[in-house]
Design an enzyme around this catalytic site. Sequence first.
Site, mmCIF file in Angstrom:
data_model
loop_
_atom_site.group_PDB
_atom_site.id
_atom_site.type_symbol
_atom_site.label_atom_id
_atom_site.label_comp_id
_atom_site.label_asym_id
_atom_site.label_seq_id
_atom_site.Cartn_x
_atom_site.Cartn_y
_atom_site.Cartn_z
ATOM 1 N N GLY A 96 0.867 -1.173 0.000
ATOM 2 C CA GLY A 96 0.000 0.000 0.000
ATOM 3 C C GLY A 96 0.902 1.220 0.000
ATOM 4 N N SER A 119 5.819 -5.398 -1.389
ATOM 5 C CA SER A 119 5.757 -3.987 -1.777
ATOM 6 C C SER A 119 6.143 -3.111 -0.583
ATOM 7 C CB SER A 119 4.368 -3.685 -2.342
ATOM 8 O OG SER A 119 4.348 -2.436 -2.992
ATOM 9 N N ALA A 120 5.261 -2.289 -0.041
ATOM 10 C CA ALA A 120 5.606 -1.465 1.122
ATOM 11 C C ALA A 120 6.154 -2.313 2.267
ATOM 12 C CB ALA A 120 4.390 -0.667 1.585
ATOM 13 N N HIS A 128 8.394 -3.414 -7.446
ATOM 14 C CA HIS A 128 7.745 -3.088 -8.734
ATOM 15 C C HIS A 128 8.767 -2.481 -9.687
ATOM 16 C CE1 HIS A 128 3.880 -3.600 -6.625
ATOM 17 N NE2 HIS A 128 4.290 -2.732 -5.727
ATOM 18 N N GLU A 169 8.328 -7.122 -10.814
ATOM 19 C CA GLU A 169 7.058 -7.800 -10.524
ATOM 20 C C GLU A 169 7.260 -9.313 -10.576
ATOM 21 O OE1 GLU A 169 4.774 -5.969 -9.586
ATOM 22 O OE2 GLU A 169 4.821 -4.067 -10.669
#
Lengths: 231, 231
Positions: A87, A120-121, A157, A192
């Site tokens: 997020g 991700s985060a 990413h 990714e």
Amino acid sequence: MDLLLLSNSTSDDGYLVHAASAITELADGRTRALFVPYAGVTRDWDSYAEQVREAFAPIGIAVDSLHQQADPVAAANAATLFVVGGGNTFRLLQVLRQQGLLDVIAGRVRSGDARYIGWSAGSNLATPTIRTTNDMPVVDPGGFDALNLVPFQINPHYYNLEIEGFRGETRDQRLAEFTTLSPDTPVLGLPEGDWVRVSGNRYTLHGEHAARWFLGARTWDVTAGPLAQPA
Amino acid sequence: MDLLLLSNSTSDDGYLVHAASAITELADGRTRALFVPYAGVTRDWDSYAEQVREAFAPIGIAVDSLHQQADPVAAANAATLFVVGGGNTFRLLQVLRQQGLLDVIAGRVRSGDARYIGWSAGSNLATPTIRTTNDMPVVDPGGFDALNLVPFQINPHYYNLEIEGFRGETRDQRLAEFTTLSPDTPVLGLPEGDWVRVSGNRYTLHGEHAARWFLGARTWDVTAGPLAQPA
């Protein structure tokens, strides 16, 4: 110290499906995880936790969410498996700092009492600082220092598209800004679908796409396999 | 109070060429500007200042660079036209804060003693905070508050591409994170080639492309002309 640091959560086969076997291996028999939903901003934390619960159920792992615990610090102190979702990295760091949970999580993972899964985060959070996140600084986290569980930065990413008509910076230009100001800190651009498995001070890259190291003025690509720490 | 806030500096016709007549109008006869090169990270400030000098020469404006002044605070206190270049917004804010220049610049522009031209990071700097920059947080600026010369945020280089295979956030998703956490603060998404002319509390949008307002859960497009402050 055992961590699984994923670039992303979604895949063509479904949410976290690409990482299911890696999650099973990392969990090593644990059947209960504590989920950290604080990177979620435009989604509410209840539904975020529910989505993760559904993804982990087939793997045989029950998911508690940190935001639903009466005493978050006690819950973190009891957890043996942290799952930190993606997020907004700034928001994630802000809430964990406000709740006094950064040292608790880092301590438990460092001691081996708990393992760590992030995407991700959640992968940015495991590195020394959040200074290589792609996210917008929508809130001030009160300092950029993060969990510092691995000795390099991650850029999730990762890709380096040149977009017709776009006159802002490319990803590589942004990362070159980081390495210009911090020439001794390596950054791993994680495409990714890829992830890094951390086991003690051994690092292994998994996934179909080559990842890219950035260190000072140098960049080089690496493919799946043991990941040597750059020096 | 007079400002010119550009989305970007480069154009197909050359550096700042698309904005030459707008710069001439804003300068209103001033023949000397003080350039702030601190957003430059991967380029050195000497060459950045030289590039801006060459772009402003045909307009009849001589350019001094802040980094070449023996006493930056005195130079800022004497300037009648600030030119703040793009690059990395975090670095720009960090250096200006370290040098104690934020209040000086804001004060002179607010009093009308100086006018302000910014592009990209330089436009972010003129808004209340840098929380809607696109830049990577490569350094900690010591707080996100900026010059607060206009009552809304700007997102430069605005576009909302969906990139095949990219599983991170789109620009609109990032801006929705901002408006979710700051629902009362308007954000203007300013596309490449566009700019805002600020004159007192009148705002005018210029450029070929529609800009987009973001306020709470609402978004709407606006075309060149008087820019009503959203409420």
